[in-house]
Scaffold this active site. Structure first.
Site, short mmCIF file in Angstrom:
data_model
loop_
_atom_site.label_atom_id
_atom_site.label_comp_id
_atom_site.label_asym_id
_atom_site.label_seq_id
_atom_site.Cartn_x
_atom_site.Cartn_y
_atom_site.Cartn_z
N SER A 43 0.80 -1.23 0.00
CA SER A 43 0.00 0.00 0.00
C SER A 43 0.83 1.28 0.00
O SER A 43 0.26 2.36 -0.17
CB SER A 43 -0.94 0.00 1.21
OG SER A 43 -1.92 -1.00 1.07
N ASP A 50 -17.76 1.65 -1.86
CA ASP A 50 -16.85 0.59 -1.43
C ASP A 50 -17.64 -0.40 -0.57
O ASP A 50 -17.79 -0.22 0.63
CB ASP A 50 -15.69 1.18 -0.63
CG ASP A 50 -14.71 0.12 -0.16
OD1 ASP A 50 -14.97 -1.07 -0.38
OD2 ASP A 50 -13.68 0.48 0.44
#
Length: 686
Positions: A329, A353
């Protein structure tokens, strides 16, 4: 009577003839002698005079002292000291060499390793090559031998410069080491036309700065003409050209920061690189575990070599330079910036999401199954929403992402002044075509772009590349070449020359897009995945945590306690501080450390605390203590993320669900599965 007179005249005539013949012969001999003398003294004068001088005059090389290496504050990291040595010229030894060594050992201590090394080298060199018998003689041993040297013809006592690394293992992968000149070194010097400059020298840079800057550090060899007797004993010095010492190198490293960073890796494996964004100065360069370069100066012994070479921790590998890793990430801020710059998404545009992204019937899930609801770019970076970046991958496209990330140094040789840097892999469709031979494997699948967008899949970068990209981001797109040697000091004039002065290039980035990324990374530290590590910090940092998968779980649940330690996830972190005027950018990895927020971020906090501490700033005449800017809290973000924020942000490892880490982790592609395989699958995704 007549006969007697006739005989007398005949004898006189014969005598006269003999005299004339003798005179002619003597004259011819004299003429021949004169001609020979004229030939030798006129025609052959230059050649014969040179040969005579060679027999009478010995040309002795004078090796120069090697340049010293210092840190940015003048702390000596590599220096020289004088050492006495004993060497043997076999051609000058009278009698048996074994007996000579035995007799000499009564006067000077010779260890078993000294003897083994001597006799091994004795068989590998000519009769006229001096062979080292013993080094590091103290003053007493040297004086004792000097008083009894007449008993040992062929044994020479001499002084030499010896390298020393006073800080031991600290910064060993940066400094490297020197070692004896090998046949391969000699061949390389011959090819470069530099062999003459190494006459009298027995060591050369082998690794690190010692090798990269060998030409500057070595200097120029001097020469001395000495008149000698027929036995080779010196009589007087006829002329001398002094050697030119090697240049001193001033590194950008701060040894205090280096040791502070190294201390954080005690008992761990990993790497850390800290860079000053404005200059490209590498402030710290850690590869853990390390080694002692002093072991290599005169040739490392078998036991120590075996320990280093066979260690499962591989202490000789320069991890920041040579190790390549998926960066997880920590790649997301760059992907987000690419989306803004390429116009694929606006900063305020929100996506739904639900906890997963679906493509071609395959679901890519958030870590822990968290669902963040409506999410924009700012929030996606702060809570590390995988779904947001999964969806960005196909929109940006792998080739566009490749071209954008390349500008930051990903998948590129940075050009740092160390040898052995790896390029890594920044994937693209062209890269895959060149990398694989099977036409089926050369195809690029949309699912592969999904995994690449979260720093997994084919991505494989060095820690140096991640640190450099972080520094470029902190420097608003100005790319300063990373370097370890900051200044070169001329040994004759003392003048200092800076190695890097101007940016290599500047990435054309819109200020408003940079502002979005900077603010999001700052909120990662204030209320996102790294907030616990940076609680109460007297400065405002900006960064991103990351966790990278080591091996494929094939759909099984991840349980760190049940997995072999060397198969656990890597913990990563990248950051810079302070946000308003970055003085340091950092990237680090703790191999098999697990959680980026709980393992890697605290290491960065220690490094930042040291570098930005009031005491150090005062010593370096920088501004006093820094305080974080008062940024109003984003209440909506806190409320929305309270129930669905990344596990890494909300809970310590012992309180987390055992199945998943904080970041989205994707397994490498299985290229043989055909077009239905999307190449990378999140944990629990199959």
């Amino acid at each position: 009577m007549f006969e007697f007179k006739k005989t007398t005249q005949h004898q006189k005539r014969r005598m006269l003839i003999r005299v004339v013949v003798a005179a002619v012969f003597a004259s011819l001999c004299f003429v021949g002698l004169v001609a020979r003398l004229w030939y030798l003294q006129v025609e052959r004068y230059e050649g014969l005079a040179a040969r005579a001088d060679q027999n009478r005059i010995a040309v002795v090389p004078i090796p120069p002292p090697r340049g010293e290496i210092m840190d940015r504050n003048g702390v000596v990291l590599a220096r020289n000291y004088r050492d006495y040595t004993l060497s043997v010229v076999r051609a000058q030894v009278e009698g048996d060499i074994q007996a000579l060594v035995d007799d000499l050992s009564q006067l000077v201590y010779l260890s078993p390793s000294d003897r083994r090394r001597f006799f091994r080298q004795l068989n590998q060199n000519s009769r006229y090559t001096p062979i080292l018998l013993r080094n590091d003689l103290n003053e007493t041993e040297a004086s004792w031998f000097a008083a009894h040297s007449f008993k040992f013809p062929g044994v020479e006592l001499s002084a030499r410069w010896v390298r020393e690394y006073p800080e031991g293992e600290s910064a060993a992968h940066v400094l490297g080491y020197v070692g004896r000149i090998s046949e391969a070194d000699l061949a390389r010097l011959e090819e470069a036309g530099q062999s003459g400059n190494y006459r009298g020298s027995d060591t050369i840079g082998k690794k690190g700065i010692e090798k990269t800057w060998e030409e500057a550090l070595h200097g120029r060899t001097g020469v001395e003409e000495v008149e000698v007797t027929a036995t080779g004993r010196p009589v007087r010095t006829l002329s001398r050209v002094d050697p030119i010492p090697g240049s001193d190198l001033i590194l950008s490293l701060d040894i205090g920061l280096q040791k502070e960073a190294e201390a954080q890796f005690a008992g761990r494996r990993g790497a850390l690189v800290a860079i000053e964004p404005d200059t490209g100065d590498v402030l710290a360069f850690v590869s853990a575990p390390s080694f002692d370069p002093n072991l290599f100066i005169d040739g490392i012994d078998v036991e120590n070599w075996r320990k280093l070479n066979e260690s499962p921790d591989h202490p000789l590998i320069n991890r920041p330079l040579y190790g390549t890793y998926p960066i997880g990430s920590t790649y997301k801020p760059f992907v987000g910036l690419a989306a803004l710059e390429l116009g694929k998404r606006t900063a305020t545009e929100r996506i739904s999401d639900p906890g997963y992204f679906e493509l071609g019937g395959q679901r890519f899930r958030n870590a822990g199954g968290a669902a963040y609801g409506p999410t924009d770019l700012h929030r996606a970076i702060v809570v590390s929403s995988d779904t947001y970046f999964f969806s960005l991958g196909p929109e940006i496209g792998v080739n566009a992402l490749h071209d954008f990330s390349k500008q930051f140094g990903f998948g590129q040789i940075t050009g740092i002044d160390l040898e052995g840097e790896r390029r890594g892999v920044l994937p693209s469709t062209e890269w895959k075509r060149q990398h694989y031979k099977d036409p089926e494997q050369q195809r690029w699948y949309a699912g592969e772009t999904v995994s690449v967008a979260v720093g997994q899949g084919y991505n494989a970068f060095t820690l140096l590349q991640l640190a450099q990209a972080t520094a470029v981001l902190a420097n608003d797109g100005r790319y300063m070449k990373p370097h370890l040697v900051s200044l070169i000091e001329n040994p004759q004039t003392g003048a200092l020359e800076r190695t890097v002065t101007e940016p290599s290039h500047t990435i054309p980035l819109k200020p408003e897009n940079l502002e979005v990324i900077h603010k999001a990374m700052a909120d990662v530290m204030r209320k996102g995945t790294a907030r616990r590590a940076f609680t109460d910090a007297p400065y405002q940092a900006a960064g991103k945590t990351g966790t990278a998968q080591v091996y494929s779980l094939k759909g099984a649940k991840y349980n760190a306690s049940a997995v072999d330690e060397r198969l656990r996830d890597h913990a990563l972190f990248m950051a810079y501080a302070p946000v308003e005027d970055p003085k340091i950018a950092i990237a680090l990895i703790v191999e098999n450390g697990g959680w980026g927020a709980t393992t890697a971020a605290p290491v960065a906090r220690k490094v930042f605390d040291y570098w930005l501490s009031p005491e150090r700033l005062a010593r370096n005449k920088l501004p006093g203590p820094l305080t974080p800017p008062k940024v109003p809290a984003d209440e909506s973000l806190i409320e929305e993320g309270a129930q669905s924020e990344s596990l890494d942000a909300m809970l310590p490892p012992e309180h987390m669900a055992p199945s998943l880490p904080d970041e989205a982790t994707v397994e490498p592609p299985e290229l043989s599965d055909g077009p239905t395989d999307v190449s990378a699958v999140l944990r629990g995704g199959r």
